[in-house]
Structures are given as structure tokens and as C-alpha cells.
Design a protein around this motif. Structure first.
Motif, mmCIF file in Angstrom:
data_model
loop_
_atom_site.group_PDB
_atom_site.id
_atom_site.type_symbol
_atom_site.label_atom_id
_atom_site.label_comp_id
_atom_site.label_asym_id
_atom_site.label_seq_id
_atom_site.Cartn_x
_atom_site.Cartn_y
_atom_site.Cartn_z
ATOM 1 N N TRP A 1 -26.936 16.255 51.881
ATOM 2 C CA TRP A 1 -27.992 16.826 52.676
ATOM 3 C C TRP A 1 -28.398 15.937 54.182
ATOM 4 C CZ3 TRP A 1 -27.947 21.517 51.363
ATOM 5 C CH2 TRP A 1 -28.009 21.962 49.750
ATOM 6 N N THR B 1 -34.343 17.978 56.439
ATOM 7 C CA THR B 1 -35.161 18.560 55.307
ATOM 8 C C THR B 1 -35.381 20.051 55.941
ATOM 9 O OG1 THR B 1 -37.210 18.017 56.468
ATOM 10 C CG2 THR B 1 -36.391 16.289 54.688
ATOM 11 N N PRO C 1 -33.241 17.351 49.255
ATOM 12 C CA PRO C 1 -34.195 16.401 49.759
ATOM 13 C C PRO C 1 -35.647 17.058 49.877
ATOM 14 C CG PRO C 1 -32.822 16.829 51.251
ATOM 15 C CD PRO C 1 -32.267 17.627 50.542
ATOM 16 N N ARG C 2 -36.626 16.273 49.576
ATOM 17 C CA ARG C 2 -38.050 16.955 49.604
ATOM 18 C C ARG C 2 -38.972 16.203 50.603
ATOM 19 N NH1 ARG C 2 -38.436 18.502 43.361
ATOM 20 N NH2 ARG C 2 -36.456 19.693 43.309
#
Length: 87
Positions: free
Chosen positions: A63, A66, A86-87
Motif C-alpha cells: 500500500w 493512506t 495502513p491506518r
């Protein structure tokens, strides 16, 4: 690969061919999600299918960027952990 602004059931057919080509040519797919503005359950399912196909080859999605929208929608479907977003 950069995700389009919208990844919904309407755009899936257009994106599917590119995803298939990417999966066939590599086991790791860099996927930039920062431009994503709209995604539905069909879009989340497509991403999960791509991730599964890559993992079968010993690879994965990498990834880039975001997307709170993707985290929110995937979370609603219980898919955040499965996609490892991903956070």
C-alpha cells in the motif's frame, strides 16, 4: 499502480483488466490509494481478490499512501485486517 478516484461496481470492469495484468506480471503490487474518493463493497472485494491472488504467488499488495475512506468502508465490511490496510 494508482487507484482511480472511484472504485465502485460501475468502475470495476474497467479496472479489473489492469489488475489481472498486474497480478500476472508480478507477485508484488504497489497500490497508491491516496486519490481514492469513493469505494463500495464491490471495490473492497476486488482489492481482496487481488490480494489473495498475489498471496497465492507468494506476494502481496504494498500500500502506498493512506485512505480513511478505504479504512472506513473495509472496516464496515470487516476487511481491514484481511487487507492489512495502513491506518
Amino acid at each position: 499502480m494508482v487507484l482511480p478516484e472511484q472504485l465502485t461496481i460501475i468502475e470495476i470492469a474497467d479496472c479489473k483488466a489492469e489488475f489481472i495484468s498486474q497480478v500476472n506480471s508480478s507477485s508484488v503490487l504497489e497500490l497508491d490509494i491516496s486519490a481514492l474518493k469513493k469505494i463500495d463493497s464491490a471495490g473492497v472485494q476486488l482489492l481482496f481478490s487481488v490480494k489473495q491472488a498475489l498471496q497465492e504467488k507468494g506476494g502481496d499488495i504494498c500500500w502506498v499512501g493512506t485512505s480513511e475512506l478505504l479504512v472506513s468502508n473495509a472496516g464496515w465490511l470487516g476487511m481491514c485486517d484481511a487487507l492489512n490496510i495502513p491506518r
